[in-house]
Motif scaffolding. Structure first.
Motif, PDB file in Angstrom:
ATOM      1  N   UNK A 223      24.939  63.117  16.681  1.00 25.24           N
ATOM      2  CA  UNK A 223      26.377  63.408  16.707  1.00 25.24           C
ATOM      3  C   UNK A 223      26.559  64.903  16.877  1.00 25.24           C
ATOM      4  N   UNK A 224      27.569  65.278  17.634  1.00 22.03           N
ATOM      5  CA  UNK A 224      27.834  66.694  17.855  1.00 22.03           C
ATOM      6  C   UNK A 224      28.292  67.350  16.561  1.00 22.03           C
ATOM      7  N   UNK A 225      27.771  68.514  16.296  1.00 23.33           N
ATOM      8  CA  UNK A 225      28.199  69.273  15.127  1.00 23.33           C
ATOM      9  C   UNK A 225      29.525  69.963  15.431  1.00 23.33           C
ATOM     10  N   UNK A 226      30.501  69.915  14.531  1.00 24.18           N
ATOM     11  CA  UNK A 226      31.763  70.627  14.767  1.00 24.18           C
ATOM     12  C   UNK A 226      31.576  72.145  14.757  1.00 24.18           C
ATOM     13  N   UNK A 227      30.440  72.617  14.265  1.00 23.97           N
ATOM     14  CA  UNK A 227      30.155  74.051  14.234  1.00 23.97           C
ATOM     15  C   UNK A 227      29.182  74.449  15.347  1.00 23.97           C
ATOM     16  N   UNK A 228      29.196  73.694  16.422  1.00 21.50           N
ATOM     17  CA  UNK A 228      28.320  74.011  17.555  1.00 21.50           C
ATOM     18  C   UNK A 228      29.128  74.554  18.723  1.00 21.50           C
TER      19      UNK A 228
ATOM     20  N   UNK B   8      23.225  87.632  15.013  1.00 19.18           N
ATOM     21  CA  UNK B   8      23.141  86.616  13.965  1.00 19.18           C
ATOM     22  C   UNK B   8      22.126  85.542  14.361  1.00 19.18           C
ATOM     23  N   UNK B   9      21.650  84.840  13.325  1.00 23.28           N
ATOM     24  CA  UNK B   9      20.755  83.707  13.534  1.00 23.28           C
ATOM     25  C   UNK B   9      21.556  82.418  13.714  1.00 23.28           C
ATOM     26  N   UNK B  10      21.064  81.556  14.611  1.00 25.87           N
ATOM     27  CA  UNK B  10      21.669  80.255  14.867  1.00 25.87           C
ATOM     28  C   UNK B  10      20.574  79.197  14.923  1.00 25.87           C
ATOM     29  N   UNK B  11      20.986  77.956  14.658  1.00 25.54           N
ATOM     30  CA  UNK B  11      20.101  76.841  14.956  1.00 25.54           C
ATOM     31  C   UNK B  11      20.237  76.500  16.433  1.00 25.54           C
ATOM     32  N   UNK B  12      19.128  76.236  17.095  1.00 26.60           N
ATOM     33  CA  UNK B  12      19.194  75.729  18.451  1.00 26.60           C
ATOM     34  C   UNK B  12      19.623  74.268  18.413  1.00 26.60           C
TER      35      UNK B  12
ATOM     36  N   UNK C  15      24.177  76.155  16.961  1.00 25.75           N
ATOM     37  CA  UNK C  15      24.878  75.613  15.808  1.00 25.75           C
ATOM     38  C   UNK C  15      24.925  76.689  14.738  1.00 25.75           C
ATOM     39  N   UNK C  16      26.121  76.985  14.256  1.00 20.68           N
ATOM     40  CA  UNK C  16      26.295  78.075  13.293  1.00 20.68           C
ATOM     41  C   UNK C  16      26.359  77.514  11.872  1.00 20.68           C
ATOM     42  N   UNK C  17      26.102  78.343  10.865  1.00 22.50           N
ATOM     43  CA  UNK C  17      26.041  77.844   9.486  1.00 22.50           C
ATOM     44  C   UNK C  17      27.391  77.655   8.817  1.00 22.50           C
ATOM     45  N   UNK C  18      28.438  78.319   9.314  1.00 28.11           N
ATOM     46  CA  UNK C  18      29.725  78.215   8.628  1.00 28.11           C
ATOM     47  C   UNK C  18      30.869  78.454   9.612  1.00 28.11           C
TER      48      UNK C  18
END
Length: 252
Positions: free
Chosen positions: A149-154, A55-59, A169-172
């Protein structure tokens, strides 16, 4: 929960199986433990399958690390594709300025992380890049007053020294559960479940299998429905309720 399920079981079937309530409770506990393990194994296979699909993720930028910030190796591109190899020993990946169709296999994924060096899958650990120039592919480090701020999806993959091996960081929420729990299940001390999604799904599968088993005369003729598809638990379970519809329930 036990009393609720027992109250829905036809009395004559309980009497056929055993006239000793103590024996019934023992059978119930053993059956529940067996089905819980089978449900966990089923979800584990699904999670690991997601990792092998990739899968693709944001760095992301780690907000806390055990090593000096200026020595942290940060990716210079905003996107990363991760995939687990068939041997389940390494995560292979590539960083890119843009998403692109990744071929099957590992040819497009030149970098790798050994699963054996991952000592922790930490969650809620990193923030998105404040600004990213995908054309120049530059790494932007937040300044001292940057509102990060830290992403809760990270999540971050940490080594035994606390060094970050990957920050994503994931999209969902569904993909976050797939990957954080899947990676935890791969580790030597695997079995740890971090997400409520996985816990709810394992519990739901267990309850479905338990009710079907207890409503079957022999207790051996019906298995957990193989048509269930793991994923966002409540949505998928609702879609599959026809598997255990009224036509499958015996008449008291």
């Amino acid at each position: 929960m036990e009393d609720d399920i027992m109250s829905k079981i036809p009395v004559r079937r309980v009497l056929r199986s055993s006239t000793d309530p103590t024996q019934f409770h023992v059978v119930y506990r053993n059956l529940r433990a067996k089905l819980s393990k089978e449900s966990f194994d089923f979800v584990r296979q699904q999670r690991i399958h997601c990792l092998m699909e990739g899968a693709w993720f944001r760095n992301g930028l780690p907000l806390a690390t055990a090593i000096p910030r200026d020595s942290v190796r940060r990716p210079t591109r905003p996107w990363r594709f991760l995939r687990l190899d068939n041997g389940q020993k390494r995560l292979h990946y590539v960083d890119s300025a843009e998403k692109f169709p990744v071929r099957k296999g590992l040819e497009d994924l030149p970098e790798r992380i050994d699963i054996s060096v991952i000592s922790e899958v930490a969650t809620g650990t990193c923030a998105p890049f404040p600004t990213i120039s995908t054309r120049d592919q530059i790494d932007v480090t937040p300044g001292p007053t940057s509102p990060t701020m830290a992403s809760p999806l990270s999540f971050s993959l940490l080594s035994s020294s606390g060094a970050s091996l990957a920050d994503q960081i994931v999209p969902d929420q569904a993909r976050w559960a797939d990957w954080t729990d899947g990676l935890n299940m791969l580790r030597r001390d695997g079995g740890h479940v971090a997400s409520p999604e996985t816990e709810v799904f394992v519990q739901a599968l267990t309850e479905i299998g338990l009710k079907i088993k207890l409503l079957d005369l022999s207790g051996e003729k019906v298995e957990i429905p193989s048509g269930l598809v793991a994923g966002p638990p409540l949505l998928r379970l609702i879609k599959n309720q026809n598997i255990i519809g009224q036509s499958h329930l015996p008449v008291a």
